[in-house]
Design a protein around this motif. Structure first.
Motif, PDB file in Angstrom:
ATOM      1  N   LEU A   8     -14.684 -32.405 -32.404  1.00 50.57           N
ATOM      2  CA  LEU A   8     -13.674 -32.499 -33.452  1.00 50.57           C
ATOM      3  C   LEU A   8     -12.279 -32.506 -32.841  1.00 50.57           C
ATOM      4  CD1 LEU A   8     -15.242 -29.845 -35.831  1.00 50.57           C
ATOM      5  CD2 LEU A   8     -15.505 -32.324 -35.944  1.00 50.57           C
ATOM      6  N   ILE A  20     -16.268 -29.067 -42.368  1.00 51.30           N
ATOM      7  CA  ILE A  20     -17.132 -29.897 -41.531  1.00 51.30           C
ATOM      8  C   ILE A  20     -18.333 -29.096 -41.039  1.00 51.30           C
ATOM      9  CG2 ILE A  20     -17.284 -31.090 -39.304  1.00 51.30           C
ATOM     10  CD1 ILE A  20     -14.329 -31.960 -39.830  1.00 51.30           C
ATOM     11  N   THR A  24     -22.151 -29.772 -42.053  1.00 48.71           N
ATOM     12  CA  THR A  24     -23.114 -30.050 -40.986  1.00 48.71           C
ATOM     13  C   THR A  24     -24.325 -29.142 -41.110  1.00 48.71           C
ATOM     14  OG1 THR A  24     -21.357 -30.778 -39.493  1.00 48.71           O
ATOM     15  CG2 THR A  24     -23.447 -30.137 -38.488  1.00 48.71           C
TER      16      THR A  24
END
Length: 67
Positions: A8, A20, A24
């Motif tokens: 990232l 995120i 995930t």
């Protein structure tokens, strides 16, 4: 699969990283066959303490990889 690597950018805000990682863990990893292990007694105690002591919206989020 034994490993998932996320790369990232550094420019994101904390909330973006959290989103995120949350997505995930809860959306992508299960589709790849990953299932969380049952937490140990110590991990459950620590997580419970965090939830009880935190007033913020991130208190229910967990990290990747699972502890």
């Amino acid at each position: 699969m034994s490993e998932l690597r996320l790369e990232l950018p550094y420019e994101f805000h904390r909330e973006e990283y959290e989103q995120i990682l949350h997505d995930t863990r809860h959306l992508i990893a299960p589709e790849l066959g990953w299932r969380p292990a049952a937490p140990t007694t110590q991990e459950a105690t620590v997580r419970g303490a965090v939830r009880k002591s935190s007033n913020g919206p991130t208190s229910d989020r967990t990290s990747w990889p699972p502890l």
